[in-house]
Every structure is written in structure tokens, then in C-alpha cells.
Design a protein around this motif. Sequence first.
Motif, PDB file in Angstrom:
ATOM      1  N   LYS A  69       0.834  -1.204   0.000  1.00 42.91           N
ATOM      2  CA  LYS A  69       0.000   0.000   0.000  1.00 42.91           C
ATOM      3  C   LYS A  69       0.870   1.257   0.000  1.00 42.91           C
ATOM      4  N   LEU A  70       1.919   1.259   0.811  1.00 39.72           N
ATOM      5  CA  LEU A  70       2.816   2.406   0.869  1.00 39.72           C
ATOM      6  C   LEU A  70       3.512   2.606  -0.474  1.00 39.72           C
ATOM      7  N   GLY A  71       3.978   1.535  -1.074  1.00 45.99           N
ATOM      8  CA  GLY A  71       4.638   1.634  -2.375  1.00 45.99           C
ATOM      9  C   GLY A  71       3.713   2.194  -3.447  1.00 45.99           C
ATOM     10  N   VAL A  72       2.478   1.731  -3.462  1.00 44.16           N
ATOM     11  CA  VAL A  72       1.508   2.222  -4.444  1.00 44.16           C
ATOM     12  C   VAL A  72       1.228   3.704  -4.204  1.00 44.16           C
ATOM     13  N   ALA A  73       1.084   4.099  -2.931  1.00 48.25           N
ATOM     14  CA  ALA A  73       0.834   5.509  -2.614  1.00 48.25           C
ATOM     15  C   ALA A  73       2.010   6.383  -3.045  1.00 48.25           C
ATOM     16  N   GLY A 118       4.346  10.223  -6.764  1.00 44.72           N
ATOM     17  CA  GLY A 118       5.353  10.540  -7.771  1.00 44.72           C
ATOM     18  C   GLY A 118       4.725  10.856  -9.119  1.00 44.72           C
ATOM     19  N   GLY A 119       3.692  10.140  -9.476  1.00 41.21           N
ATOM     20  CA  GLY A 119       2.994  10.400 -10.737  1.00 41.21           C
ATOM     21  C   GLY A 119       2.340  11.771 -10.758  1.00 41.21           C
ATOM     22  N   ILE A 120       1.723  12.144  -9.649  1.00 39.94           N
ATOM     23  CA  ILE A 120       1.090  13.466  -9.566  1.00 39.94           C
ATOM     24  C   ILE A 120       2.147  14.569  -9.651  1.00 39.94           C
ATOM     25  N   ILE A 121       3.234  14.376  -8.907  1.00 38.53           N
ATOM     26  CA  ILE A 121       4.309  15.378  -8.948  1.00 38.53           C
ATOM     27  C   ILE A 121       4.925  15.443 -10.348  1.00 38.53           C
ATOM     28  N   ALA A 122       5.051  14.313 -11.001  1.00 37.91           N
ATOM     29  CA  ALA A 122       5.587  14.293 -12.363  1.00 37.91           C
ATOM     30  C   ALA A 122       4.675  15.078 -13.314  1.00 37.91           C
ATOM     31  N   LEU A 123       3.372  14.969 -13.125  1.00 39.75           N
ATOM     32  CA  LEU A 123       2.424  15.715 -13.948  1.00 39.75           C
ATOM     33  C   LEU A 123       2.586  17.218 -13.728  1.00 39.75           C
ATOM     34  N   LEU A 136      12.718  15.900 -10.473  1.00 32.83           N
ATOM     35  CA  LEU A 136      13.631  15.119  -9.642  1.00 32.83           C
ATOM     36  C   LEU A 136      12.901  14.510  -8.445  1.00 32.83           C
ATOM     37  N   VAL A 137      12.045  15.302  -7.796  1.00 23.87           N
ATOM     38  CA  VAL A 137      11.272  14.791  -6.656  1.00 23.87           C
ATOM     39  C   VAL A 137      10.358  13.657  -7.110  1.00 23.87           C
ATOM     40  N   ALA A 138       9.723  13.815  -8.252  1.00 22.64           N
ATOM     41  CA  ALA A 138       8.847  12.761  -8.775  1.00 22.64           C
ATOM     42  C   ALA A 138       9.630  11.490  -9.041  1.00 22.64           C
ATOM     43  N   TRP A 139      10.797  11.630  -9.635  1.00 23.12           N
ATOM     44  CA  TRP A 139      11.639  10.460  -9.917  1.00 23.12           C
ATOM     45  C   TRP A 139      12.024   9.753  -8.627  1.00 23.12           C
ATOM     46  N   LEU A 140      12.382  10.520  -7.604  1.00 26.19           N
ATOM     47  CA  LEU A 140      12.745   9.914  -6.324  1.00 26.19           C
ATOM     48  C   LEU A 140      11.563   9.155  -5.703  1.00 26.19           C
ATOM     49  N   CYS A 141      10.380   9.750  -5.742  1.00 26.86           N
ATOM     50  CA  CYS A 141       9.191   9.077  -5.181  1.00 26.86           C
ATOM     51  C   CYS A 141       8.879   7.777  -5.914  1.00 26.86           C
ATOM     52  N   ILE A 142       8.910   7.823  -7.217  1.00 25.23           N
ATOM     53  CA  ILE A 142       8.594   6.635  -8.010  1.00 25.23           C
ATOM     54  C   ILE A 142       9.650   5.547  -7.788  1.00 25.23           C
ATOM     55  N   SER A 143      10.911   5.938  -7.754  1.00 27.65           N
ATOM     56  CA  SER A 143      11.974   4.959  -7.523  1.00 27.65           C
ATOM     57  C   SER A 143      11.825   4.283  -6.170  1.00 27.65           C
ATOM     58  N   ARG A 144      11.539   5.070  -5.148  1.00 26.71           N
ATOM     59  CA  ARG A 144      11.367   4.500  -3.806  1.00 26.71           C
ATOM     60  C   ARG A 144      10.151   3.569  -3.760  1.00 26.71           C
ATOM     61  N   GLY A 145       9.073   3.974  -4.382  1.00 28.43           N
ATOM     62  CA  GLY A 145       7.890   3.123  -4.425  1.00 28.43           C
ATOM     63  C   GLY A 145       8.142   1.815  -5.143  1.00 28.43           C
ATOM     64  N   ARG A 164      11.031   0.326  -5.412  1.00 30.49           N
ATOM     65  CA  ARG A 164      11.906  -0.471  -4.555  1.00 30.49           C
ATOM     66  C   ARG A 164      11.081  -1.184  -3.481  1.00 30.49           C
ATOM     67  N   ASN A 165      10.095  -0.491  -2.896  1.00 29.28           N
ATOM     68  CA  ASN A 165       9.246  -1.111  -1.883  1.00 29.28           C
ATOM     69  C   ASN A 165       8.392  -2.233  -2.452  1.00 29.28           C
ATOM     70  N   LEU A 166       8.090  -2.161  -3.732  1.00 30.47           N
ATOM     71  CA  LEU A 166       7.249  -3.184  -4.361  1.00 30.47           C
ATOM     72  C   LEU A 166       8.056  -4.321  -4.981  1.00 30.47           C
ATOM     73  N   SER A 167       9.370  -4.275  -4.899  1.00 29.68           N
ATOM     74  CA  SER A 167      10.173  -5.329  -5.512  1.00 29.68           C
ATOM     75  C   SER A 167       9.922  -6.658  -4.811  1.00 29.68           C
ATOM     76  N   SER A 168      10.026  -7.734  -5.573  1.00 32.74           N
ATOM     77  CA  SER A 168       9.766  -9.072  -5.015  1.00 32.74           C
ATOM     78  C   SER A 168      10.751  -9.409  -3.906  1.00 32.74           C
ATOM     79  N   GLU A 169      11.958  -8.870  -3.984  1.00 35.93           N
ATOM     80  CA  GLU A 169      12.963  -9.131  -2.945  1.00 35.93           C
ATOM     81  C   GLU A 169      12.506  -8.566  -1.596  1.00 35.93           C
ATOM     82  N   ASN A 170      11.899  -7.386  -1.603  1.00 34.35           N
ATOM     83  CA  ASN A 170      11.438  -6.778  -0.357  1.00 34.35           C
ATOM     84  C   ASN A 170      10.147  -7.416   0.164  1.00 34.35           C
TER      85      ASN A 170
END
Length: 127
Positions: free
Chosen positions: A42-46, A51-56, A89-98, A100-106
Motif C-alpha cells: 500500500k505504501l509503495g503504491v501511494a 510521484g505520478g502526480i508530482i511528475a504531472l 527530480l522529486v517525482a523520480w525519487l518518489c517513483i523509484s522509492r515506491g 523499490r518497496n514493491l520489488s519481489s525481494e522486499n
Amino acid sequence: MTKNLNTMVETVRELFQDSTLLVRQEIQLAKAEAAEKAEQVKLGVAEIAAGGIIALVALIVLTQALVVALANFMPGSLAALLVGVSLALVAWLCISRGQRNLSSENLAPRRTTRSVRETANRVTEAV
């Protein structure tokens, strides 16, 4: 002979009870860990959504900066460009972190896997 048989039956009974308890505990651990992972999803999706909103917004600002730059050739466009790049840049950071949280390893249930292995080893040793 009867005493040895009774002792063996009691040992098997205890082993069965302990194994049953361990299986129940493993199931409880798996449920708890699954709930934690659901929260992480849920956190990753949020974060990806944020990040998508900020990218827009960044795209809108960058577009505005381009229009101002082309229309006026004024230094004011540089300020808009800096804001747009910063938001991108902020949008990219948010999306990257999200992501990472959704990766199968985590999301892998590491504690449950480790606990099941330990339980299997203990049961094997007891038998």
C-alpha cells in the motif's frame, strides 16, 4: 519392556504436540508477515501515485517554462525551468522509492521462511 514402550509413546505424543504447536505458530507468523507486506505494498503504491502526480505538475511547469522561454527570451523562464526540473527530480525519487518497496525481494517472507527451515531442522533432529 512396557516401560520403554510407554516412554516411546509419550515421546512420540510430545513430539506430535510440539510439532502441532510449531505449525500453528508458523501459520501465525506467516499471517503477521503477510499483513506487514500488504502495508508495504500500500505504501509503495501511494508513493508511486504521489510521484505520478508530482511528475504531472513538473510536466506542466516545464511546459510553461518552455513557452515562456520561447515567447519572451527572458530570465524569468530560467526560474520556471529550475522549478520544473526540481519537481521532476522529486517525482523520480518518489517513483523509484515506491518501486523499490514493491520489488519481489522486499516482499519475500524472510522470517517465515527462516522459521520454517529451523522448525523442520528441529523436527528432523528430534525424530
